[in-house]
Design a protein around this motif. Structure first.
Motif, PDB file in Angstrom:
ATOM      1  N   PRO A 153       1.044  -1.134  -0.359  1.00  0.00           N
ATOM      2  CA  PRO A 153      -0.193  -0.004   0.180  1.00  0.00           C
ATOM      3  C   PRO A 153       0.656   1.356   0.161  1.00  0.00           C
ATOM      4  O   PRO A 153       0.702   2.473  -0.854  1.00  0.00           O
ATOM      5  CB  PRO A 153      -0.755   0.077   1.801  1.00  0.00           C
ATOM      6  CG  PRO A 153      -1.005  -1.442   1.563  1.00  0.00           C
ATOM      7  CD  PRO A 153       0.196  -1.923   1.292  1.00  0.00           C
ATOM      8  N   ILE A 168      -7.056  -1.435  -8.658  1.00  0.00           N
ATOM      9  CA  ILE A 168      -5.765  -2.204  -8.685  1.00  0.00           C
ATOM     10  C   ILE A 168      -5.919  -3.754  -9.396  1.00  0.00           C
ATOM     11  O   ILE A 168      -6.254  -4.326  -8.617  1.00  0.00           O
ATOM     12  CB  ILE A 168      -4.604  -1.860  -7.942  1.00  0.00           C
ATOM     13  CG1 ILE A 168      -4.847  -0.289  -7.733  1.00  0.00           C
ATOM     14  CG2 ILE A 168      -3.446  -2.002  -9.259  1.00  0.00           C
ATOM     15  CD1 ILE A 168      -3.528   0.175  -6.357  1.00  0.00           C
ATOM     16  N   ARG A 203       1.340   6.816  -6.658  1.00  0.00           N
ATOM     17  CA  ARG A 203       0.262   8.190  -6.673  1.00  0.00           C
ATOM     18  C   ARG A 203       0.556   9.185  -6.834  1.00  0.00           C
ATOM     19  O   ARG A 203       0.211  10.540  -7.342  1.00  0.00           O
ATOM     20  CB  ARG A 203      -1.128   7.454  -5.724  1.00  0.00           C
ATOM     21  CG  ARG A 203      -2.830   8.628  -6.459  1.00  0.00           C
ATOM     22  CD  ARG A 203      -3.708   7.961  -5.217  1.00  0.00           C
ATOM     23  NE  ARG A 203      -3.255   8.750  -3.986  1.00  0.00           N
ATOM     24  CZ  ARG A 203      -2.876   9.959  -3.386  1.00  0.00           C
ATOM     25  NH1 ARG A 203      -3.584  10.783  -4.132  1.00  0.00           N
ATOM     26  NH2 ARG A 203      -3.012  10.361  -2.491  1.00  0.00           N
ATOM     27  N   ALA A 210       2.538   1.886  -3.392  1.00  0.00           N
ATOM     28  CA  ALA A 210       1.476   2.364  -3.934  1.00  0.00           C
ATOM     29  C   ALA A 210       0.440   3.927  -4.176  1.00  0.00           C
ATOM     30  O   ALA A 210       0.536   4.489  -4.869  1.00  0.00           O
ATOM     31  CB  ALA A 210      -0.292   1.148  -4.208  1.00  0.00           C
ATOM     32  N   GLU A 211       0.650   4.337  -2.555  1.00  0.00           N
ATOM     33  CA  GLU A 211       0.235   5.653  -2.654  1.00  0.00           C
ATOM     34  C   GLU A 211       1.766   6.717  -3.281  1.00  0.00           C
ATOM     35  O   GLU A 211       1.456   8.126  -3.495  1.00  0.00           O
ATOM     36  CB  GLU A 211       0.252   5.808  -1.138  1.00  0.00           C
ATOM     37  CG  GLU A 211      -0.910   5.299  -0.627  1.00  0.00           C
ATOM     38  CD  GLU A 211      -2.225   5.617  -0.572  1.00  0.00           C
ATOM     39  OE1 GLU A 211      -2.296   7.146  -1.525  1.00  0.00           O
ATOM     40  OE2 GLU A 211      -3.232   5.559  -0.729  1.00  0.00           O
ATOM     41  N   SER A 248      -2.787   0.502 -12.788  1.00  0.00           N
ATOM     42  CA  SER A 248      -3.505  -0.162 -13.456  1.00  0.00           C
ATOM     43  C   SER A 248      -3.436  -1.241 -12.732  1.00  0.00           C
ATOM     44  O   SER A 248      -4.546  -2.521 -12.516  1.00  0.00           O
ATOM     45  CB  SER A 248      -4.329   0.078 -14.404  1.00  0.00           C
ATOM     46  OG  SER A 248      -2.956  -0.097 -15.469  1.00  0.00           O
ATOM     47  N   CYS A 253      -6.414  -3.209  -3.277  1.00  0.00           N
ATOM     48  CA  CYS A 253      -5.687  -3.543  -4.306  1.00  0.00           C
ATOM     49  C   CYS A 253      -7.558  -3.126  -5.616  1.00  0.00           C
ATOM     50  O   CYS A 253      -8.150  -1.675  -6.110  1.00  0.00           O
ATOM     51  CB  CYS A 253      -5.425  -3.991  -5.268  1.00  0.00           C
ATOM     52  SG  CYS A 253      -3.672  -3.626  -4.957  1.00  0.00           S
ATOM     53  N   TYR A 311      -1.990   9.366 -10.262  1.00  0.00           N
ATOM     54  CA  TYR A 311      -2.610   8.187 -10.151  1.00  0.00           C
ATOM     55  C   TYR A 311      -2.735   6.752  -9.791  1.00  0.00           C
ATOM     56  O   TYR A 311      -1.228   6.974  -9.474  1.00  0.00           O
ATOM     57  CB  TYR A 311      -3.999   7.876 -11.969  1.00  0.00           C
ATOM     58  CG  TYR A 311      -2.926   7.995 -12.504  1.00  0.00           C
ATOM     59  CD1 TYR A 311      -2.623   6.719 -13.030  1.00  0.00           C
ATOM     60  CD2 TYR A 311      -1.491   9.095 -13.269  1.00  0.00           C
ATOM     61  CE1 TYR A 311      -1.497   6.276 -14.386  1.00  0.00           C
ATOM     62  CE2 TYR A 311      -0.939   9.122 -14.325  1.00  0.00           C
ATOM     63  CZ  TYR A 311      -0.618   7.201 -15.115  1.00  0.00           C
ATOM     64  OH  TYR A 311       0.869   7.330 -15.223  1.00  0.00           O
ATOM     65  N   TYR A 312      -3.728   5.781  -9.372  1.00  0.00           N
ATOM     66  CA  TYR A 312      -2.569   4.636  -9.014  1.00  0.00           C
ATOM     67  C   TYR A 312      -3.234   3.764 -10.332  1.00  0.00           C
ATOM     68  O   TYR A 312      -2.798   4.044 -11.575  1.00  0.00           O
ATOM     69  CB  TYR A 312      -3.717   4.661  -7.487  1.00  0.00           C
ATOM     70  CG  TYR A 312      -4.184   4.859  -6.415  1.00  0.00           C
ATOM     71  CD1 TYR A 312      -3.454   4.413  -5.891  1.00  0.00           C
ATOM     72  CD2 TYR A 312      -5.491   5.394  -6.111  1.00  0.00           C
ATOM     73  CE1 TYR A 312      -3.358   4.914  -4.427  1.00  0.00           C
ATOM     74  CE2 TYR A 312      -5.447   6.041  -4.871  1.00  0.00           C
ATOM     75  CZ  TYR A 312      -5.031   5.864  -4.010  1.00  0.00           C
ATOM     76  OH  TYR A 312      -5.023   6.299  -2.309  1.00  0.00           O
ATOM     77  N   HIS A 365      -9.106   0.451  -4.623  1.00  0.00           N
ATOM     78  CA  HIS A 365      -8.712   1.575  -5.932  1.00  0.00           C
ATOM     79  C   HIS A 365      -8.552   1.385  -6.677  1.00  0.00           C
ATOM     80  O   HIS A 365      -7.947   2.249  -7.754  1.00  0.00           O
ATOM     81  CB  HIS A 365      -7.506   1.975  -5.211  1.00  0.00           C
ATOM     82  CG  HIS A 365      -7.268   2.596  -4.045  1.00  0.00           C
ATOM     83  ND1 HIS A 365      -6.783   2.128  -2.156  1.00  0.00           N
ATOM     84  CD2 HIS A 365      -7.526   4.028  -3.551  1.00  0.00           C
ATOM     85  CE1 HIS A 365      -7.335   2.812  -1.506  1.00  0.00           C
ATOM     86  NE2 HIS A 365      -7.167   3.938  -1.809  1.00  0.00           N
TER      87      HIS A 365
END
Length: 201
Positions: free
Chosen positions: A65, A102, A72, A68-69, A80, A97, A77-78, A100
């Motif tokens: 996480p 993902i 972003r 991923a943050e 795909s 995931c 953006y997160y 968001h």
């Protein structure tokens, strides 16, 4: 150990010259325990980024996480898709995931359902693309000095690892420049041949 009647010592010294090293149980054949730094990297569009670095044995699944943050914050953006190892597919990461949007590669947890249809082609493609991270580790160890770190201090080891990742990215820039030079030379050679043919006639 004698006073507390136990058989373990937290943060025990296993290396006199580097007392901050911790034993990391890997379970590999021939090397069940390794000593050294543990790091996580991510590869986005061919660029390698050092995500986590520690001398302690930690569970890398908890870093997903945070990574991923960070993505972003950089891109707005997160991602795909996240192509990760099986250890990252725990309930918390799958929930994160899903919230968001993902796609986390790999099979679902638990037994496969009877009416579940698996997209084996997509799973195979995800696995082929995920190997890029392993290739980066291998290239960094063979060509960029990650496997030959001889420094003794905690800070200098961290800088050596960071420099290896930097050299890994510089190699990508070097390859891109060589491709550009080769493309430029291909455009220039036919023009020179035409000039020569005109001069001969």
């Amino acid at each position: 150990m004698y006073d507390h009647r136990c058989h373990t010592v937290p943060d025990r010294i296993v290396n006199v010259s580097r007392p901050f090293l911790r034993p990391i149980v890997r379970g590999k054949a021939g090397k069940p325990v390794e000593f050294g730094a543990k790091l996580d990297i991510s590869v986005v569009n061919g660029w390698t980024r050092l995500e986590c670095f520690s001398f302690d044995a930690y569970n890398e699944a908890g870093n997903l996480p945070t990574m991923a943050e960070r993505f972003r914050e950089r891109e707005g953006y997160y991602p795909s898709r996240i192509l990760a190892d099986k250890i990252y597919r725990n309930r918390e990461n799958l929930r994160f995931c899903k919230e968001h949007g993902i796609h986390l590669s790999g099979p679902a947890l638990g037994r496969p359902k009877k009416d579940e249809i698996q997209n084996k082609t997509q799973d195979f493609l995800d696995e082929c693309e995920r190997v890029e991270v392993e290739r980066r580790f291998s290239l960094a160890k063979r060509k960029c000095g990650l496997g030959l770190i001889m420094t003794k201090l905690r800070g200098t080891i961290a800088h050596s690892v960071a420099m290896s990742i930097l050299v890994l990215n510089l190699r990508k820039i070097q390859c891109a420049l060589l491709r550009l030079l080769a493309l430029f030379s291909l455009f220039m050679l036919p023009q020179e041949n035409n000039l020569c043919s005109v001069d001969i006639n």
